[in-house]
Scaffold this motif. Structure first.
Motif, mmCIF file in Angstrom:
data_model
loop_
_atom_site.group_PDB
_atom_site.id
_atom_site.type_symbol
_atom_site.label_atom_id
_atom_site.label_comp_id
_atom_site.label_asym_id
_atom_site.label_seq_id
_atom_site.Cartn_x
_atom_site.Cartn_y
_atom_site.Cartn_z
ATOM 1 N N MET A 22 0.843 -1.200 0.000
ATOM 2 C CA MET A 22 0.000 0.000 0.000
ATOM 3 C C MET A 22 0.874 1.243 0.000
ATOM 4 O O MET A 22 1.855 1.318 0.709
ATOM 5 N N ILE A 57 1.154 5.171 0.761
ATOM 6 C CA ILE A 57 0.555 6.320 1.444
ATOM 7 C C ILE A 57 1.176 7.575 0.853
ATOM 8 O O ILE A 57 2.396 7.741 0.876
ATOM 9 N N VAL A 58 0.325 8.434 0.304
ATOM 10 C CA VAL A 58 0.853 9.692 -0.233
ATOM 11 C C VAL A 58 0.795 10.734 0.883
ATOM 12 O O VAL A 58 -0.276 11.057 1.387
ATOM 13 N N ALA A 59 1.942 11.171 1.305
ATOM 14 C CA ALA A 59 1.985 12.080 2.447
ATOM 15 C C ALA A 59 2.079 13.536 1.988
ATOM 16 O O ALA A 59 1.274 14.374 2.382
ATOM 17 N N LYS A 67 9.483 1.314 0.968
ATOM 18 C CA LYS A 67 10.112 2.425 0.243
ATOM 19 C C LYS A 67 9.588 3.778 0.741
ATOM 20 O O LYS A 67 8.403 3.914 1.040
ATOM 21 N N SER A 89 5.939 10.073 -0.252
ATOM 22 C CA SER A 89 5.097 8.881 -0.145
ATOM 23 C C SER A 89 5.798 7.766 0.618
ATOM 24 O O SER A 89 7.021 7.768 0.771
ATOM 25 N N ILE A 90 4.966 6.850 1.101
ATOM 26 C CA ILE A 90 5.441 5.716 1.899
ATOM 27 C C ILE A 90 4.833 4.443 1.305
ATOM 28 O O ILE A 90 3.621 4.378 1.134
ATOM 29 N N ASP A 91 5.663 3.469 0.966
ATOM 30 C CA ASP A 91 5.143 2.174 0.508
ATOM 31 C C ASP A 91 5.223 1.175 1.661
ATOM 32 O O ASP A 91 6.315 0.914 2.164
ATOM 33 N N VAL A 92 4.066 0.631 2.046
ATOM 34 C CA VAL A 92 4.036 -0.317 3.163
ATOM 35 C C VAL A 92 3.853 -1.730 2.625
ATOM 36 O O VAL A 92 2.991 -1.968 1.771
#
Lengths: 223, 115
Positions: free
Chosen positions: A1, A3-5, B29, B110-113
């Motif tokens: 997933m 997450i666009v911060a 990422k 952005s953060i990729d989990v």
């Protein structure tokens, strides 16, 4: 997933700084963050400013240093309330340090609070301390090329004070060069050329600063 | 080395964003955007990240850093040019009547989990 911060990395520092600014506004304290290299003459500039302003404005100082309290002792010697922050190695002050230092003051007895940042042209640039103005202090002996080498700190400053101007004839410092760089980076920020020790140029700098303080308190008076 | 405090803030912020999104897992990422004039060095960020992320959910995360440019606005020819470094003249018309904007950003994009 994913997450666009899309958020500022120092968001937490910025939030705390915004809260501090609000607290300073409510207590009618005008706050100035003084940045510049070690030895630029930040403390000597403060001493000279206080000599000009002490009759009209109630000042206080937060001194930020990696170690020691030499600067705080200089402020105590001229009767200015001071809190020393020792960063124990950190190269800049942050909003959390200011929040805890401010608790040591009675804000109702202060009109103008200077935060003398750790001597550093790089690391201090990114940290909002809740100040109303940031002033960069550059001495003639550091050279006229510093704005090109350290753009971030100049770009975000509201005024440039060139210190040790009495030494300029002996150095390779061209005030026009730094003025041209400031015009590109911070076109609305005034430049003052001073000798804090000899007094040259100090009245203009002190008058400008008192005008900023007065402007702010008038504006709040209206609201 | 203010990159250490910046990465400390970054790690806290990533943990908060992940908590708020209600997901659990390791971070695969991170994408950051760092302005060319921000005074923040991408290699120092990577170094500080390796140092500080080891016991966190970010431990094995890849870190991608986009270096965002500043903009040179020329008051003579009215052009806007993206630039990497500070200039003294407009790259189009060589006028020195220019203003430099931006390039100071420090963004967590952005953060990729890995779920």
């Amino acid at each position: 997933m994913k997450i666009v911060a899309a958020k500022r990395i120092l968001k937490m520092n910025d939030q705390l700084a915004a809260e501090l600014r609000d607290k300073f506004d409510k207590s009618s304290v005008f706050v100035v963050n003084i940045v510049g290299s070690p030895g630029a003459g930040k403390t000597t500039l403060l001493e000279a400013l206080f000599a000009k302003l002490q009759n009209s404005i109630r000042p206080a100082v937060i001194e930020g240093d990696i170690a020691g309290s030499i600067d705080a002792e200089r402020m105590e010697a001229i009767g200015v309330p001071v809190v020393q922050i020792n960063t124990e190695g950190a190269c800049h002050l942050d909003a959390a340090m200011i929040a805890s230092a401010v608790q040591e003051f009675d804000l109702t007895k202060i009109d103008l609070l200077f935060i003398e940042n750790v001597g550093n042209l790089v690391c201090t640039a990114g940290f909002d301390l809740g100040e109303h103005l940031r002033i960069i202090v550059l001495s003639t002996s550091e050279g006229d090329d510093k704005a090109v080498k350290y753009p971030a700190i100049f770009q975000g400053s509201d005024a440039l004070v060139i210190t040790k101007i009495d030494l300029a004839p002996y150095l390779n410092f061209n005030p026009l060069r730094i003025a041209a760089d400031m015009k590109r980076l911070a076109p609305n920020s005034p430049i003052f050329q001073v000798s804090a020790l000899k007094g040259e140029g100090m009245p203009a700098a002190a008058d400008w600063l008192s005008a900023r303080v007065a402007e702010k308190s008038n504006r709040e008076g209206v609201v | 080395m203010h990159e250490l405090s910046i990465v400390e803030a970054l790690i806290e912020q990533v943990q908060e964003e992940v908590r708020r999104a209600g997901v659990e897992g390791k971070i695969a990422k991170l994408e950051l955007s760092i302005g060319r004039l921000s005074g923040v060095n991408a290699d120092s960020i990577r170094f500080a990240f390796d140092l500080l992320s080891s016991d966190t959910i970010l431990a094995e995360s890849e870190i991608v850093i986009h270096e965002s440019k500043a903009v040179c606005r020329c008051n003579s020819c009215r052009s806007e040019t993206e630039i990497d470094d500070l200039l003294s003249q407009c790259p189009r018309c060589a006028s020195d009547d220019i203003a430099i904007d931006g390039g100071r950003e420090l963004l967590l994009q952005s953060i990729d989990v890995e779920e």
